[in-house]
Scaffold this motif. Structure first.
Motif, mmCIF file in Angstrom:
data_model
loop_
_atom_site.group_PDB
_atom_site.id
_atom_site.type_symbol
_atom_site.label_atom_id
_atom_site.label_comp_id
_atom_site.label_asym_id
_atom_site.label_seq_id
_atom_site.Cartn_x
_atom_site.Cartn_y
_atom_site.Cartn_z
ATOM 1 N N TRP A 97 -25.379 36.896 -0.604
ATOM 2 C CA TRP A 97 -26.741 36.369 -0.359
ATOM 3 C C TRP A 97 -26.676 35.665 0.943
ATOM 4 C CZ3 TRP A 97 -30.007 38.201 -3.844
ATOM 5 C CH2 TRP A 97 -31.359 37.860 -3.566
ATOM 6 N N TYR A 119 -30.731 26.938 -0.978
ATOM 7 C CA TYR A 119 -30.998 27.930 -0.080
ATOM 8 C C TYR A 119 -30.903 26.769 1.270
ATOM 9 C CZ TYR A 119 -32.792 32.159 2.207
ATOM 10 O OH TYR A 119 -32.841 33.415 2.897
ATOM 11 N N ILE A 121 -25.761 32.037 -5.275
ATOM 12 C CA ILE A 121 -25.453 33.274 -5.928
ATOM 13 C C ILE A 121 -26.124 33.393 -7.409
ATOM 14 C CG2 ILE A 121 -23.544 34.868 -6.580
ATOM 15 C CD1 ILE A 121 -23.924 34.822 -3.571
ATOM 16 N N GLY A 177 -28.268 31.732 0.358
ATOM 17 C CA GLY A 177 -28.649 31.327 -0.932
ATOM 18 C C GLY A 177 -27.550 31.188 -1.867
ATOM 19 N N LYS A 207 -21.011 32.146 -0.219
ATOM 20 C CA LYS A 207 -21.347 32.013 -1.578
ATOM 21 C C LYS A 207 -21.241 30.432 -2.031
ATOM 22 C CE LYS A 207 -19.417 36.353 -3.059
ATOM 23 N NZ LYS A 207 -18.579 37.103 -4.058
ATOM 24 N N GLU A 254 -26.124 41.341 0.199
ATOM 25 C CA GLU A 254 -26.737 40.782 -1.177
ATOM 26 C C GLU A 254 -25.545 40.210 -2.204
ATOM 27 O OE1 GLU A 254 -29.112 41.967 -5.446
ATOM 28 O OE2 GLU A 254 -28.561 43.546 -3.881
#
Length: 143
Positions: A114, A62, A132, A130, A6, A111
């Motif tokens: 991420w 990212y 959040i 990635g 995160k 998810e």
């Protein structure tokens, strides 16, 4: 290089600007724009690819990493058998992976964090993280 779910990897934190990253790693080995006009930095020594989102004032959003020293929960990630790593992750509360297969790779996406663990021949070969997106449908920048 410690994976901070995160937040980023090592000293790299989601929300940093290009100048912040350059202060840590210097000039990238290569840089270019993708089809969405995002800025991409490649650092060969660190084996990391950084994406700065054009729509977010070019904040780091990212990361794709393939450095052999990547660690998560003090466990080396690359080269690790996916099932063994998945067990460690689940013991730490990281559960719920969606699997997609592309050619010889399986991608396991979580998810909530991420995170994507890219696996080939049963071993983790790359990690993608990635920034959040929060409940307000906005990025939860950490920097």
């Amino acid at each position: 290089m410690k994976i901070n779910l995160k937040s980023g990897i090592g000293q790299l934190v989601f929300g940093m600007k290009e100048k912040d990253v350059k202060a840590i790693y210097g000039e990238p080995t290569r840089q270019f724009k993708d089809d969405d006009k995002n800025t991409i930095y490649l650092y060969n020594k660190e084996k990391i690819r950084l994406t700065f989102y054009a729509d977010e004032d070019f904040k780091l959003g990212y990361l794709i990493a393939a450095h052999p020293d990547l660690e998560l929960f003090s466990v080396k990630v690359l080269g690790q058998n996916w099932e063994s790593l998945k067990k460690v992750l689940e013991e730490k509360g990281i559960k719920g992976f969606d699997k997609e297969t592309y050619d010889s790779e399986d991608n396991y996406f979580n998810e909530a964090n991420w995170a994507i663990f890219r696996v080939e021949f049963g071993e983790v070969i790359r990690v993608e993280l990635g920034a959040i997106i929060n409940s307000k449908d906005e990025f939860d920048w950490k920097f």
